[in-house]
Structures are given as C-alpha cells and as structure tokens.
Write an enzyme that holds these catalytic residues in place. Sequence first.
Site, PDB file in Angstrom:
ATOM      1  CB  SER A  10      -0.969  -0.022   1.186  1.00  0.00           C
ATOM      2  OG  SER A  10      -1.938   0.990   1.079  1.00  0.00           O
ATOM      3  CG  ASP A  55      -2.828   4.274  -1.342  1.00  0.00           C
ATOM      4  OD1 ASP A  55      -3.662   4.103  -2.249  1.00  0.00           O
ATOM      5  OD2 ASP A  55      -2.709   3.502  -0.369  1.00  0.00           O
ATOM      6  CG  ASP A  84      -2.727  -0.230  -2.424  1.00  0.00           C
ATOM      7  OD1 ASP A  84      -2.672   0.934  -1.968  1.00  0.00           O
ATOM      8  OD2 ASP A  84      -3.271  -1.170  -1.800  1.00  0.00           O
ATOM      9  CG  ASP A 101      -5.848   0.752  -0.455  1.00  0.00           C
ATOM     10  OD1 ASP A 101      -5.037   1.704  -0.480  1.00  0.00           O
ATOM     11  OD2 ASP A 101      -5.759  -0.180   0.371  1.00  0.00           O
TER      12      ASP A 101
END
Length: 537
Positions: A147, A296, A298, A300
Amino acid sequence: MSTLDTARAWLAQDPDPVTREELAALIAQAEAGDTTALESAFAGRLEFGTAGLRGELGAGSARMNRVSVAQAAAGLASFLLRRGAHPSVVIGYDGRVNSDVFARDTAEIMAGAGVRALLLPGPAPTPVTAFAVRDLDVSAGVMVTASHNPPRDNGFKVYLGDADQGSQIVAPVDAEIAAEIELMASRYTFDDLPKGTFEQLGDDVRERYVAATATLGQPGASSRVVYTAMHGVGWLTTRDAVAAAGFERLIPVAEQRDPDGAFPTVAFPNPEEPGALDLAMATADREHAELIIANDPDADRLSVCVPVEGGWQQLTGNEVGLIFGWDAAKRLGTGTLACSIVSSPGLEAIAKHFGLEFQATLTGFKWVSRVDGLVYGYEEALGYLVNPETVRDKDGISALLRILSIHGALRAEGRTLLDLLDEIATTVGAYASGQVSVRVTDLARIPATMAALRATPPTELAGVAVTAADDLNLPEHGSIGNILRFTMADGSRVMVRPSGTEPKVKVYIDSVDATGDQDAARALVSAYAEAMRPLVA
C-alpha cells in the site's frame, strides 16, 4: 538450531540471487563475530496477521522475500483445502519491487497444492483484486502490496470469498492461517513445495470493475482536475473509469503517473506525508486546476486538495469522510453509515440528522466492510467505501468518481467543497480532527510509549481536565484493541494507538463546536496536538 544454522538452512533454499548474496554476506559477517545484522534478519518470523504479511524486503525469516512468501502461500493453500473442497484463489499485485515475482510464486505454489489459482494479467489496483474475489466467485484473494508503506516494503494481503463477501480476513482466521504457515515451513523447503500451472487471466476482470465503478459517476459542471498516482498502479484504471463515467480527462502528474517501485520523487509514498503532494500542487498551479486528487500507490486510498488563498489546502481524511457521508445520506436515504472508532464522531451526527443507522467499528477496514446494511463506510486514514455492493474494501477509485461528482454538482451551484463543509458544520456541528503521528526506528519504543501512558495517564491537556482515561483493551470497554481514550471536560476526545501497518504511534484528536464554528473546533485540536506531542515523541 542456532541463528547461524537457521540462516545457512535458509540460504540453501533461497531461489533469489539478490537475497542469497545478501544473506551470504550476513553469514560471513556473523562468522567473523558480528551477529547483529543476522540476528535482526532472523528475529522470529514475519508476523502473519489480519493485514496478512507486511515488512521490509530482504533476506531472512523476518523479511519479505521469496521464501517467506512461498511459505505464506503454502500455508494459505493448506488452510483453504482444510476449509472446503475445490478451493480457488485470485491473485493480484502492484508495481512494487518483486510484487510480480511474489504473485507468480504464490500462483504456482497454490496451484501445486491443489488450489485453482487465477493470476491477474499485470500490475493493478488493490480494489480490482478485492472486486475480483466476488466477481469470479473464488474462495480467496491475495494482493501483493504494501500500500502506502516506505519503498523498501512489500506485503501479502488476504481476502476471503463466500460468506465473507470478499472482505479482508479477521481473527481467528489470521491465527489459523499463521499456524498452517508454520507447519508448511517446518515440512518443506522452497524447492520441495510442489509447483503447479495457474490460470492467466485477461483484462476482462479489470474492465468489469471499471464498468461497475463508472456507474457511481454523475458528471456536473466541468473543471480542471490534477491527479497523481504517486508512482503506483492507479492511473490506467482511474483514467478508464473516469472516461467510462463521462468525466473530462484528468491531468496526470507526469513524473508520478507510471508504476515505479523506487518511488523516486517521494520519501514516503503516502499522500498524508509532508511533501508527498508537492509535485501535484506544482502541476495544479501550472495547469490552473480547481482540484487535486491523489491515490496512494495501490489506489485503495484517496486524498483531496482544494485551492485556497495563497495555495492549496489538503482536506483531512475525516473532512472527506464527512463529505462522503453527507452525500451518501442525502443520495440514498437509507442504510447504515459506519466508520472506525478513531474516525470522526461527525459521521454519527450526520446519520442521526438524516435518520440513518450508524455503527462505529474496531480499527481496520476489515471491520468497516463487514457492517450489516452498510451503504457507506470510512476510516480517517484516507480510506473510503462508497460502493459496498461492488467492493468490500476501501476503494480510492470509486471514491474518486464520487468526489468528482460532488465537486461538479457544487461547481454548477457556484459552490465548493469547503462550502459544503460549512453547510455540514452549520447543520450538525463543527467537527474538527487532527493527528499526531510519530514514526520510530526502534520498534520497542511503541509498546513502551503505550505502557507509560497506561501507567500514568495525563490528568489535563492544554489546561483542560481529562475527565476519563479509558483503556479500550479492557473487557469493561469492549476489548476492542490496543487503544487509549482520553475524554476531555469540553467534550473533545483524544485517542492513542500503535499503527497497524507502519512503525508509528498515532494520536487521534476530535473536537466539536455545537455552534458550527470550525475555527474554534480547529483551535482546540491544535492545542491538544501540541499537548500530546511530547507524551508520545
């Protein structure tokens, strides 16, 4: 076995020439008398918890590498096979270093164990993998990502299908999988683990995610919007979803548009970190934009910046969370709004105003996503779920389409997101939030800080009395986690907890001014932040 013996056994099975070379050097250093680095690399096993695995890349059992990932894959496969016949798993990955390698290893090992393994065709956002668990009706999902963690980190995140509806795992499943990982690691080396043939998926899963997500978009007045993927995997899917929903093309931050696991323009690839959005703001100034939106790495999470006199203001996670809550309540008119316990109490006030149900959950989106009747949920760390019927995890791309829709509708009325926040404050009270976040290099400092605050809680902060100091880990407070809550005489709330994904101690501050005076509420937050900083630094 001694640490040296353990390290030599690990070296013998490590298939990665990079970590083999690193480990060989650590072993030689230890044989010469300096064992510090080797002891660190083998300081236990990288813990498998409800966030799966997450840690620094490197050699050894305490690091993310091909051996630790293979053991995790084998353990998860064993868990799924024990849980039911003919299990299946979909595997996705982001653009971090070795994410593609870890994903392929996972697919081969799970297929070799007898689990039907489906691998997404290339780097993709975490929400696409979460969507795929439900879309493909598989038993589980694996997303290889860390992440918004520092560049040297990577991770192995697990979702469950069937009755879990594609949500992240929760206790006691994490402990059950961890036990299977230990068992597999004790029985097999990397080479001993059977490898099988997995199914390589096409782009149709991502296309279905885009189509489902695009239905959330309601284009309004046009505007120029700058977008940054922060060297992550958000751009292509975001671009396609924006186009499918009928919005104007976003203006990407060119230097951060494409995946790059080195994250060359940011120290920490987290929109919350100071300086992370500097390039986006410079691009917005140059392009005369009216809004900045960031995912961000990734994709999410979502961050939003609005223009103010003299520059840009980044909205807090709670401010955006309340905007989405207001939008969902007005638009849907029924269902449950939910947020984590450290998020703003303002969402409950919004739910009450519109006659909706409300639920506060344990920290972690895995709990928010499981709320019955959920129509919208969020956590203050920039995580929003505006489409629970499609994805059961935070989703920065669907949230992006909703913020574009809200912004466009306001712009058509000659208003802004800041005007909407004023309206919310006037209606349900001015809720202000702030955070003190202390990153540590010595992980022992985190439990030491929590222990010190438990032993000697503050009796006053910023000249205001603490009327209650509650340890939320105790049964009388619900045993909801390692959280300390201090209730202030003026109705404000201060909460302290370790981060679940980063080496940080976090302080969450929430204040309210019933008259709707946002400046007064923000002043309280600033005062409490300054008072708490030396207690956790």
